[in-house]
Write a protein that holds these residues in place. Structure first.
Motif, PDB file in Angstrom:
ATOM      1  N   THR A   7       0.844  -1.185   0.000  1.00 25.04           N
ATOM      2  CA  THR A   7       0.000   0.000   0.000  1.00 25.04           C
ATOM      3  C   THR A   7       0.880   1.236   0.000  1.00 25.04           C
ATOM      4  N   ASP A   8       0.296   2.360  -0.402  1.00 25.46           N
ATOM      5  CA  ASP A   8       0.999   3.647  -0.418  1.00 25.46           C
ATOM      6  C   ASP A   8       2.295   3.608  -1.221  1.00 25.46           C
ATOM      7  N   VAL A   9       2.256   2.949  -2.373  1.00 22.68           N
ATOM      8  CA  VAL A   9       3.426   2.870  -3.250  1.00 22.68           C
ATOM      9  C   VAL A   9       3.496   4.156  -4.065  1.00 22.68           C
ATOM     10  N   PRO A  10       4.619   4.871  -4.016  1.00 24.05           N
ATOM     11  CA  PRO A  10       4.742   6.103  -4.816  1.00 24.05           C
ATOM     12  C   PRO A  10       4.609   5.779  -6.310  1.00 24.05           C
ATOM     13  N   ASP A  33       3.654   4.953 -13.714  1.00 26.55           N
ATOM     14  CA  ASP A  33       5.100   4.905 -13.549  1.00 26.55           C
ATOM     15  C   ASP A  33       5.413   4.629 -12.084  1.00 26.55           C
ATOM     16  N   LEU A  34       6.281   3.639 -11.860  1.00 25.36           N
ATOM     17  CA  LEU A  34       6.639   3.186 -10.516  1.00 25.36           C
ATOM     18  C   LEU A  34       8.147   3.008 -10.413  1.00 25.36           C
ATOM     19  N   ALA A  35       8.634   2.870  -9.208  1.00 24.53           N
ATOM     20  CA  ALA A  35      10.053   2.584  -8.992  1.00 24.53           C
ATOM     21  C   ALA A  35      10.406   1.260  -9.665  1.00 24.53           C
ATOM     22  N   ALA A  36      11.649   1.127 -10.060  1.00 25.67           N
ATOM     23  CA  ALA A  36      12.108  -0.069 -10.769  1.00 25.67           C
ATOM     24  C   ALA A  36      11.934  -1.342  -9.949  1.00 25.67           C
ATOM     25  N   ASP A  37      11.944  -1.232  -8.637  1.00 27.12           N
ATOM     26  CA  ASP A  37      11.831  -2.426  -7.792  1.00 27.12           C
ATOM     27  C   ASP A  37      10.401  -2.687  -7.315  1.00 27.12           C
ATOM     28  N   ALA A  38       9.428  -1.941  -7.833  1.00 26.34           N
ATOM     29  CA  ALA A  38       8.030  -2.157  -7.446  1.00 26.34           C
ATOM     30  C   ALA A  38       7.559  -3.526  -7.951  1.00 26.34           C
ATOM     31  N   VAL A  77      14.170   3.736 -18.773  1.00 24.02           N
ATOM     32  CA  VAL A  77      15.250   4.545 -18.215  1.00 24.02           C
ATOM     33  C   VAL A  77      14.932   5.988 -18.562  1.00 24.02           C
ATOM     34  N   ARG A  78      14.821   6.818 -17.536  1.00 21.95           N
ATOM     35  CA  ARG A  78      14.530   8.239 -17.755  1.00 21.95           C
ATOM     36  C   ARG A  78      15.737   8.921 -18.384  1.00 21.95           C
ATOM     37  N   ASP A  79      15.645  10.224 -18.544  1.00 20.47           N
ATOM     38  CA  ASP A  79      16.775  10.989 -19.065  1.00 20.47           C
ATOM     39  C   ASP A  79      17.852  11.069 -17.994  1.00 20.47           C
ATOM     40  N   GLY A  80      18.424   9.962 -17.679  1.00 24.75           N
ATOM     41  CA  GLY A  80      19.432   9.873 -16.633  1.00 24.75           C
ATOM     42  C   GLY A  80      19.543   8.439 -16.159  1.00 24.75           C
ATOM     43  N   PRO A  81      20.229   8.242 -15.060  1.00 25.59           N
ATOM     44  CA  PRO A  81      20.526   6.883 -14.616  1.00 25.59           C
ATOM     45  C   PRO A  81      19.431   6.212 -13.782  1.00 25.59           C
ATOM     46  N   THR A  82      18.260   6.846 -13.618  1.00 33.59           N
ATOM     47  CA  THR A  82      17.235   6.298 -12.740  1.00 33.59           C
ATOM     48  C   THR A  82      16.235   5.449 -13.514  1.00 33.59           C
ATOM     49  N   PRO A  83      16.296   4.130 -13.394  1.00 31.63           N
ATOM     50  CA  PRO A  83      15.323   3.288 -14.088  1.00 31.63           C
ATOM     51  C   PRO A  83      13.972   3.318 -13.368  1.00 31.63           C
ATOM     52  N   PHE A  84      12.918   2.989 -14.098  1.00 36.73           N
ATOM     53  CA  PHE A  84      11.590   2.874 -13.508  1.00 36.73           C
ATOM     54  C   PHE A  84      10.790   1.867 -14.316  1.00 36.73           C
ATOM     55  N   ARG A  85       9.647   1.482 -13.811  1.00 32.01           N
ATOM     56  CA  ARG A  85       8.743   0.582 -14.523  1.00 32.01           C
ATOM     57  C   ARG A  85       7.523   1.362 -14.975  1.00 32.01           C
ATOM     58  N   ARG A  86       7.031   1.026 -16.143  1.00 30.55           N
ATOM     59  CA  ARG A  86       5.763   1.588 -16.613  1.00 30.55           C
ATOM     60  C   ARG A  86       4.789   0.425 -16.756  1.00 30.55           C
TER      61      ARG A  86
END
Length: 99
Positions: A7-10, A33-38, A77-86
């Protein structure tokens, strides 16, 4: 079991009905869009040696009182080193008022 696993996942919810209707066999109404480890899981896949992708319901996402089903998940991968999941979502019917 209807107990939420998390719950309460950014996250960031984006309406994308038009994009989801142009894709062909797969359809969605929103992206999330969520954190890569979601831990978010799709229901689609392709059997070994097969060429056809099947689509099935994945995880259920609830934001407020609105329910969505996960159709597809892909890494970004955003415009930088921060991966995320869609996650590509299909909204369930809405019960009004939807607050």
């Amino acid at each position: 079991d209807t107990t939420p696993t998390e719950t309460d996942v950014p996250c960031r919810l984006n309406p994308d009905f038009a994009g989801g209707q142009q894709a062909g066999a797969i359809a969605w109404t929103h992206t999330l869009d969520l954190a890569a480890d979601a831990d978010v899981r799709e229901g689609g896949g392709r059997g070994e040696g097969g060429a056809t992708i099947s689509y099935a319901d994945g995880d259920e996402i609830r934001i407020g009182t609105t329910r969505y089903v996960v159709v597809w998940v892909e890494p970004h991968v955003r415009d930088g080193p921060t991966p995320f999941r869609r996650a590509y979502l299909l909204r369930h019917e809405v019960t009004w008022p939807n607050l």
